[in-house]
Design an enzyme around this catalytic site. Structure first.
Site, PDB file in Angstrom:
ATOM      1  N   LYS A   1       0.857  -1.195   0.000  1.00 29.21           N
ATOM      2  CA  LYS A   1       0.000   0.000   0.000  1.00 29.21           C
ATOM      3  C   LYS A   1       0.886   1.235   0.000  1.00 29.21           C
ATOM      4  CE  LYS A   1      -1.833   2.956   2.877  1.00 29.21           C
ATOM      5  NZ  LYS A   1      -1.889   4.187   2.097  1.00 29.21           N
TER       6      LYS A   1
ATOM      7  N   GLU B   1       9.971   1.897  10.722  1.00 31.35           N
ATOM      8  CA  GLU B   1      10.866   3.046  10.525  1.00 31.35           C
ATOM      9  C   GLU B   1      10.045   4.297  10.759  1.00 31.35           C
ATOM     10  OE1 GLU B   1      13.887   3.514  10.357  1.00 31.35           O
ATOM     11  OE2 GLU B   1      14.360   1.391  10.171  1.00 31.35           O
TER      12      GLU B   1
ATOM     13  N   CYS C   1      13.098  11.345   6.975  1.00 37.28           N
ATOM     14  CA  CYS C   1      13.202  10.955   8.390  1.00 37.28           C
ATOM     15  C   CYS C   1      14.636  11.152   8.863  1.00 37.28           C
ATOM     16  CB  CYS C   1      12.714   9.534   8.602  1.00 37.28           C
ATOM     17  SG  CYS C   1      13.421   8.356   7.491  1.00 37.28           S
TER      18      CYS C   1
ATOM     19  N   GLU D   1       9.433  16.233  15.725  1.00 40.50           N
ATOM     20  CA  GLU D   1       9.687  16.150  14.278  1.00 40.50           C
ATOM     21  C   GLU D   1       8.696  17.033  13.533  1.00 40.50           C
ATOM     22  OE1 GLU D   1       8.788  12.501  12.043  1.00 40.50           O
ATOM     23  OE2 GLU D   1      10.775  12.688  11.146  1.00 40.50           O
TER      24      GLU D   1
HETATM   25  C1  UN1 Z   1      13.830   8.504   4.555  1.00 34.11           C
HETATM   26  O1  UN1 Z   1      13.969   9.672   4.860  1.00 34.11           O
HETATM   27  O2  UN1 Z   1      12.736   7.928   4.765  1.00 34.11           O
HETATM   28  O3  UN1 Z   1      19.805   8.581   3.857  1.00 34.11           O
HETATM   29  C2  UN1 Z   1      14.875   7.697   3.893  1.00 34.11           C
HETATM   30  C3  UN1 Z   1      18.895   9.164   3.277  1.00 34.11           C
HETATM   31  C4  UN1 Z   1      18.193   8.480   2.138  1.00 34.11           C
HETATM   32  C5  UN1 Z   1      17.014   7.713   2.633  1.00 34.11           C
HETATM   33  C6  UN1 Z   1      16.077   8.476   3.500  1.00 34.11           C
HETATM   34  N1  UN1 Z   1      19.115   7.628   1.451  1.00 34.11           N
HETATM   35  O4  UN1 Z   1      18.531  10.261   3.619  1.00 34.11           O
END
Ligand code: UN1
Length: 493
Positions: free
Chosen positions: A174, A248, A282, A383
């Site tokens: 999804k 995550e 993230c 965040e």
């Molecule tokens: C994300 O922000 O969900 O290291 C992943 C990084 C990228 C991946 C980010 N290669 O910022």
């Protein structure tokens, strides 16, 4: 308007609900990309049934043969890289040079996980008895429900889907409702690569169908990337159902800059870390911890660089920073601007939405920096997922590390220093799943473990060899060829 459908058992199948949502470009609200299904439980059952049937064959397909298909998928992603990058940019906003990087992560993952299918090592271990053989093998889990965010519409799904398939699982995916078109291309590519029908299925929709996936009794594992709020809800549900889960979630990633650092590189690093992907990673650098000796000058230079960033439609070649994803995101970021005012924070630049010129119809927020931000500030702790950086002063390495660690999240961290002693101590003490020395908090490579500690994750690592610990179970096998009953712990002692 173009209408897209779910991908079930190798076919594009109309949704049972007859309901669709619109996919709107964040750079221009008048640019509507298409309509995508709001799937219901009947759609999900169909997808699960096809994944269940396909699993019987796929799990026993020799792993290197599965790898062959994934490597071909890598070739097709390569061939379609530029076209796909533009599709991604149009629906989620980041500039094309970034979406090309996003596709490259999927290419790397296809080649890496594809080749790991020849290396899904188990162990052989001596038995404590004669004429007995002990070993372990990895076995697939079954149907995996993959639920992802929109900010890396190809890379992040690929980190989960490709290793899941490599390990012999089947998938119901999804994608985020903010980046559904990318998932269509994902399905097209796996189909062209020769993936058998039903091994990979896509159901579109909102949180409701995500919830159904989490609850579905035949889905044995959930792989989720998204907010901590949603992740925690999924975790309690999966706990109740005893379902495997890899999470995550959020980050509030610190970059420390010491007074002995290469300051030009540190400046470029923080600019890229904080405002790349409009801060919507993230892993984004959202807290800058600056040594007192360099504090004032560094902020002056950073302000100039942030203000010089060219905002715009990511499809334009001179755009350096795209829009934020949607109105909800604007509302959230603006709420933090209000909180910053209430808290009396020092605004260095930004702090507002912009609708100037070409930006009139898009979701554009100015690159924003606050200085002298105390650890107690909500902007230091929470965040925001936007182009908002908070800066705090430190007096020493120890002070910097304490400030960096004073946070519920633990995904990524970074320190710029030329002192080997400081970098070694930072490597040991920073509380995060990933630590960068002399690089910003973003830039993970597909063949390295990726994930966070504390409030960010639940102990799993995607990427690299560790991803197979998510998508396989261990089976321990004993083969007794003595021809008689040997009772462990009894007959041998
Ligand atoms: C994300 O922000 O969900 O290291 C992943 C990084 C990228 C991946 C980010 N290669 O910022």
């Amino acid at each position: 308007m173009k209408r897209f459908e779910n991908y079930i058992n190798g076919e594009w199948v109309k949704t049972n609900s007859s309901k669709y949502f619109k996919n709107i470009s964040p750079a221009d609200k008048n640019d509507i990309i298409g309509e995508f299904p709001i799937s219901d439980s009947v759609d999900l059952d169909k997808a699960v049934d096809s994944a269940e049937l396909a699993y019987k064959v796929w799990k026993n397909t020799p792993a290197p043969k599965r790898g062959d298909i994934l490597r071909i998928a890598g070739d097709i992603f390569t061939r379609r890289k530029n076209e796909l990058a533009k599709i991604m940019t149009r629906e989620m906003g980041k500039p094309v040079f970034e979406t090309e990087g996003d596709v490259q992560e999927a290419i790397d993952t296809c080649y890496y996980a594809g080749s790991e299918t020849r290396r899904l090592f188990g162990h052989t271990v001596p038995s404590e008895m004669n004429n007995k053989f002990n070993m372990t093998v990895r076995t697939p889990i079954g149907i995996c429900g993959i639920i992802t965010a929109w900010n890396f519409p190809i890379a992040v799904p690929s980190w989960k889907i490709i290793p899941a398939l490599a390990a012999g699982n089947t998938v119901v995916f999804k994608p985020s409702e903010d980046a559904p078109h990318s998932a269509i291309i994902f399905a097209e590519i796996l189909e062209e690569a020769g993936l058998p029908k039903g091994v990979f299925n896509v159901v579109f929709g909102d949180g409701q169908i995500g919830n159904e996936i989490v609850n579905h009794p035949k889905i044995k594992l959930i792989g989720f990337t998204g907010s901590t709020e949603t992740g925690k809800k999924i975790a309690s549900k999966c706990g109740e159902l005893n379902k495997k889960l890899s999470l995550e979630m959020g980050g509030k990633n610190p970059q420390i800059v010491m007074n002995d650092a290469n300051l030009d590189t540190a400046l470029d690093g923080v600019l890229w870390g904080a405002f790349g992907t409009t801060g919507q990673r993230c892993t984004a650098t959202s807290r800058l911890i600056l040594h007192k000796d360099i504090y004032d000058n560094f902020i002056i230079k950073l302000k100039d660089k942030a203000e010089a960033l060219k905002l715009g439609d990511g499809l334009k070649s001179d755009t350096q920073m795209g829009p934020v994803i949607n109105q909800k995101s604007i509302d959230k970021i603006e709420k933090y601007f209000t909180i910053a005012k209430q808290e009396g924070l020092t605004l260095i630049t930004g702090g507002a939405r912009t609708t100037d010129g070409d930006l009139a119809n898009g979701n554009f927020i100015l690159p924003t920096i606050y200085a002298d931000v105390p650890e107690s500030s909500r902007l230091f702790q929470e965040e925001i997922f936007g182009p908002v950086l908070v800066i705090t002063k430190c007096n020493s390495l120890e002070d910097a590390i304490n400030k960096a660690n004073n946070c519920q999240y633990g995904l990524s961290s970074s320190i710029f220093t030329n002192d080997v002693r400081s970098s070694m101590i930072a490597m040991r003490e920073l509380e995060s799943g990933i630590t960068y020395i002399n690089a910003p908090t973003i830039g993970a490579e597909a063949h390295m473990p990726f994930g966070g500690i504390k409030g960010t994750g639940n102990g799993h690592r995607e990427g690299g060899w560790t991803v197979f610990d998510i998508f396989t179970e261990w089976k321990t096998i004993y083969i007794d060829y003595s021809g008689s009953l040997q009772r462990a712990q009894i007959d041998n002692y």
